[in-house]
Each structure stands twice: as structure tokens, then as C-alpha cells.
Design an enzyme around this catalytic site. Structure first.
Site, PDB file in Angstrom:
ATOM      1  N   LYS A 111       2.373  11.145   7.125  1.00 54.54           N
ATOM      2  CA  LYS A 111       1.549  10.912   8.299  1.00 54.54           C
ATOM      3  C   LYS A 111       2.045  11.671   9.538  1.00 54.54           C
ATOM      4  O   LYS A 111       1.811  12.862   9.642  1.00 54.54           O
ATOM      5  CB  LYS A 111       1.417   9.405   8.529  1.00 54.54           C
TER       6      LYS A 111
ATOM      7  N   PHE B 274       0.862  -1.189   0.000  1.00 52.57           N
ATOM      8  CA  PHE B 274       0.000   0.000   0.000  1.00 52.57           C
ATOM      9  C   PHE B 274       0.893   1.232   0.000  1.00 52.57           C
ATOM     10  O   PHE B 274       1.658   1.463   0.936  1.00 52.57           O
ATOM     11  CB  PHE B 274      -0.950   0.055   1.206  1.00 52.57           C
TER      12      PHE B 274
ATOM     13  N   ASP C  45       9.377   3.035   2.048  1.00 50.31           N
ATOM     14  CA  ASP C  45       8.162   3.794   2.362  1.00 50.31           C
ATOM     15  C   ASP C  45       7.897   3.650   3.863  1.00 50.31           C
ATOM     16  O   ASP C  45       7.333   2.660   4.314  1.00 50.31           O
ATOM     17  CB  ASP C  45       6.976   3.290   1.539  1.00 50.31           C
TER      18      ASP C  45
HETATM   19  C1  LIG Z   1      -0.938   6.107   4.286  1.00 48.45           C
HETATM   20  C2  LIG Z   1       0.188   5.596   3.445  1.00 48.45           C
HETATM   21  C3  LIG Z   1       0.517   6.201   2.224  1.00 48.45           C
HETATM   22  C4  LIG Z   1      -0.313   7.320   1.615  1.00 48.45           C
HETATM   23  O1  LIG Z   1      -0.391   8.436   2.411  1.00 48.45           O
HETATM   24  P1  LIG Z   1      -1.559   9.527   2.146  1.00 48.45           P
HETATM   25  O2  LIG Z   1      -1.184  10.675   3.009  1.00 48.45           O
HETATM   26  O3  LIG Z   1      -2.854   8.874   2.542  1.00 48.45           O
HETATM   27  O4  LIG Z   1      -1.527   9.847   0.688  1.00 48.45           O
HETATM   28  C5  LIG Z   1       1.626   5.722   1.546  1.00 48.45           C
HETATM   29  N1  LIG Z   1       2.348   4.698   2.023  1.00 48.45           N
HETATM   30  C6  LIG Z   1       2.067   4.083   3.185  1.00 48.45           C
HETATM   31  C7  LIG Z   1       2.915   2.971   3.676  1.00 48.45           C
HETATM   32  C8  LIG Z   1       0.960   4.496   3.931  1.00 48.45           C
HETATM   33  O5  LIG Z   1       0.635   3.866   5.061  1.00 48.45           O
END
Ligand SMILES: *Cc1c(COP(=O)(O)O)cnc(C)c1O
Length: 406
Positions: free
Chosen positions: A261, A147, A232
Site C-alpha cells: 500500500k 484480511f 502483515d
Molecule cells: C490491502 C491488504 C492486503 C492486500 O493488498 P493488495 O495490494 O490489495 O493485494 C493484504 N493485507 C492487508 C492487511 C491489507 O490491508
């Protein structure tokens, strides 16, 4: 308190959302009105212990006093100039964040998905300009069940049908391999591979921790093949797992960190691509940008977040309280598996006791807010300011919710 009138306030808010808010989420029937620390209060005055922390965007708790003070002070000075001019906030923020990451450059963006998109562009540009990959041929290796966000390019390499179906045509240039399988990464790397993009611990997939040799071997493969390792850490990073970065659990240093985040302190969207200048230096004026990226308000909040992470306090809390969480969870009847690190747990429940969504509802009625991920998995990720007693209290409620069918 007039209970009937208050139930009406909840119902009215949900009804209004149903009519005017796009139906791309299916929230629990709780209408938040205020929050402090680890606790949320709804429009009826009910209090809930937040065990989701906005998917880890609220790692430091709701409205942490230091973060709110920094935001207030900046609101009274300067909020937005765009990158057409310098501001006195952006440089100090990027310097501090780069130092936290032991890198030298930061590309500030807003949402997590934008950080991922930006890293894809940087990796492709680096591949073309530095590695010598023919233009338009760059490939990026990704993991199954990943994700990384919701843009068209990012859903192009998702394998979740809900994220993809109906949203094509898709962006080419990605090869997916099983998460945790370093041999598959080795097979997928070819002469046009510019990057391996991976979550060190997969979040949305259900808090999946890879085998211990996975990230070290991927690091080695990337180095040997002149491929960028992009971690990520948007959900796993910034103290959630007990380390500033989840990669550190395996002593792995990626070429590129993606952060988001919690970087915005639970106040505003703030994301970043962090790397050394031999990578981020491939971007020149006009080649990438964002009107709000790195705005002074976000930079002031981000600087405060970085200084809070520097103390190590939140990392220690996550390690210590996470040990408590992980010790007790497997003993709760109905729990069939527990994964994760620190104050981050993916909990599988016996399907006979209900779906993840049903158990989440029962828990909300008992005063604890969680989110299901897939089917029978719950994700527990309280703000890192939660106390040991609050964890015990939440786990009592969790055991009760699993023991009952209503
Ligand atoms: C939440 C998330 C994203 C995307 O972040 P948004 O601010 O919702 O666009 C990307 N990678 C990971 C691992 C995430 O948990």
C-alpha cells in the site's frame, strides 16, 4: 458551469464502468478526475475530503511533490529491466527499507497479496530447509476475520464467505484461531508449525485492536517454539497508526514484515517482504520471482517513501491528529463504538441511522469520502497530510450525516 451536462458526465462514466468494468466492487457514485493532498475533485468539479486514502495507500497525500518528483526523474532515466539484470535503484531502495525495519534483506514484489503469498512460500521453505519440517507438512497459524488479500491461497484461510464461496478447491496448511487470543495460538502451534501470520491491528475486519498482551505473548510463543512471526503491516504500517510499524505499539519485533500500500507512495504498486538473511536467505535463484518486482521506477518511489518516513513527521502527525479524531468521534450522536490508533478509526454506528453504506453515501453528498467495512462500521483513514481544521470539518459533516436520513 453547466450542471446538467456535468451530472451527465458522472452518469456516463458510471454507466460505462457498469458495462465494461468487472463488477467486483460497488463504488460510491463519485467519479474522481484529479486530486492533491487530502482532496479529490470529481468530473463535475465537486471537491471531497478523502477520508479513505485508498485504504492507506495514499498515506502521504495525493501526488506528494517529493514522490512525484522522484517518479518523474526516474521516468526520464530507466523504468524496467526485470531482475535479469541489476539496476542502480534496487540496491539503495532495499538497503534503506531494510534499515528502516532493522532487518537485513528485502524481497520486492508488487501487490500486497503477492507479499503475503511470498511470505507463505518463504515460511514453508524455511520450515523445510531450516526447521526440518517434513516436506509438504508445514502449517501456518492465522487469525479469524483476517484480511490478507485475494489470491486462491490467501482466500483459503479467510472466513469471509464472500471471499471464498465458489472459489475452491482451497490450499491446505492453515489453522485459524480467534484474533487476540494468545492461548488459542499456543494450542494451535504444533511440531510442523512454521509461522504465525497476523495483522497487528485487523483492518478490513473493522480496525480491531488486540488486547495489550496479545502480540507480546505471540512473540514469546514464536520464539519458544522456533516459529516465525509474520506481521502483515500492509495497511497498519508506514506511519498510519502513529508508529512506523503498528507492532511497535507493543514493543514487538516480528521476524518478517509485510509491507505494501503506502510503500508505493500512492503512485504505483510496490510491496515487500522484509526479514533477516537467515530467513529470506532460504530463497535461491529460480525459486521465486516477479517480472515487475523491484523495478527501477518503483524502487525510486519506494526510496523516497522510506526517506520521508525517516523524518518521523508523518508518524507524529498521525499521533497528534489521531488524538483529536479519537477524542471527538465517541461524542458524535449515533456513534456506538470507536476503535483504532492514530489517524485510523473503525467507527460503529447505530443501525437505526442506516447501514455503513448509506451513511457513506450521505457523507459523500456532504463532501467527505469514507468506506464502510462490515454492516454498520465505517473506516476513517485520511491521508496523514490532513490538517486539524480539515478533521474538524469532516467530523461536523459526519455528525450531520448521522443526524439526517437523507
Ligand atoms: C490491502 C491488504 C492486503 C492486500 O493488498 P493488495 O495490494 O490489495 O493485494 C493484504 N493485507 C492487508 C492487511 C491489507 O490491508
Amino acid at each position: 458551469m453547466n450542471v446538467i451536462a456535468d451530472h451527465r458526465a458522472t452518469a456516463a462514466a458510471i454507466e460505462l464502468d457498469g458495462r465494461h468494468v468487472a463488477h467486483n466492487y460497488a463504488p460510491l457514485p463519485v467519479v474522481a478526475a484529479s486530486a492533491t493532498g487530502a482532496w479529490i475533485t470529481d468530473v463535475e468539479g465537486n471537491r471531497y475530503l478523502d477520508f479513505l486514502a485508498a485504504y492507506s495507500a495514499v498515506n502521504f497525500g495525493h501526488r506528494h511533490p517529493l514522490i512525484i518528483a522522484a517518479a518523474h526523474a526516474q521516468l526520464d532515466r530507466l523504468t524496467l529491466v526485470s531482475r535479469a539484470f541489476h539496476s542502480d535503484r534496487l540496491g539503495p531502495f532495499c538497503a534503506a527499507l531494510a534499515q528502516l525495519c532493522d532487518k537485513d534483506m528485502v524481497l520486492p514484489m508488487n501487490s500486497g497479496a503477492e507479499a503475503v503469498e511470498s511470505a507463505i512460500k518463504v515460511a514453508r521453505k524455511w520450515g523445510t530447509d531450516v526447521k526440518g519440517v517434513p516436506p509438504g507438512r508445514a502449517e501456518i497459524v492465522v487469525a479469524h476475520n483476517n484480511f490478507h488479500g485475494r489470491t486462491t491461497t490467501i482466500v483459503s484461510f479467510s472466513d469471509d464467505p464472500a471471499a471464498r464461496d465458489g472459489f475452491g478447491p482451497f490450499t491446505p496448511g492453515f489453522r485459524a484461531v480467534p484474533f487476540g487470543d494468545a492461548d488459542a495460538v499456543a494450542d494451535a502451534i504444533g511440531e510442523n508449525t512454521v509461522a504465525v501470520l497476523v495483522e497487528p491491528i485487523q483492518g478490513e475486519a473493522g480496525i480491531i485492536v488486540p488486547p495489550d498482551d496479545f502480540l507480546p505473548r505471540v512473540r514469546q510463543l514464536c520464539t519458544q517454539n522456533n516459529v516465525l512471526l509474520i506481521a502483515d503491516e500492509i495497511q497498519s504500517g508506514l506511519a498510519r497508526t502513529g508508529q512506523t510499524f503498528a507492532c511497535a505499539h507493543w514493543d514487538v519485533v516480528p521476524d518478517v514484515y509485510l509491507l505494501g500500500k503506502a510503500l508505493g507512495g500512492g503512485v504505483l504498486p510496490l510491496s515487500a517482504v522484509v526479514a533477516d538473511s537467515d530467513v529470506l536467505g532460504v530463497l535461491h535463484p529460480g525459486e521465486h520471482g516477479s517480472t515487475f518486482g523491484g523495478n527501477p521506477l518503483a524502487a525510486a518511489v519506494g526510496s523516497t517513501v522510506v526517506s520521508m518516513l525517516r523524518t518521523g513527521e508523518y508518524q507524529s502527525r498521525s499521533t497528534e491528529l489521531g488524538a483529536r479524531l479519537h477524542a471527538r468521534l465517541p461524542e458524535i450522536p449515533g456513534v456506538t463504538a470507536v476503535r483504532g490508533k492514530g489517524l485510523w478509526a473503525g467507527v460503529d454506528i447505530d443501525p437505526a441511522l442506516g447501514t455503513g453504506k448509506q451513511v457513506s453515501r450521505r457523507l459523500a453528498e456532504r463532501g467527505v469520502l469514507v468506506k464502510d467495512t462490515h454492516g454498520h462500521t465505517l473506516r476513517l483513514a485520511p491521508p496523514l497530510v490532513v490538517t486539524a481544521d480539515e478533521i474538524d470539518w469532516a467530523l461536523d459533516r459526519f455528525a450531520d450525516a448521522l443526524a439526517s436520513t437523507s
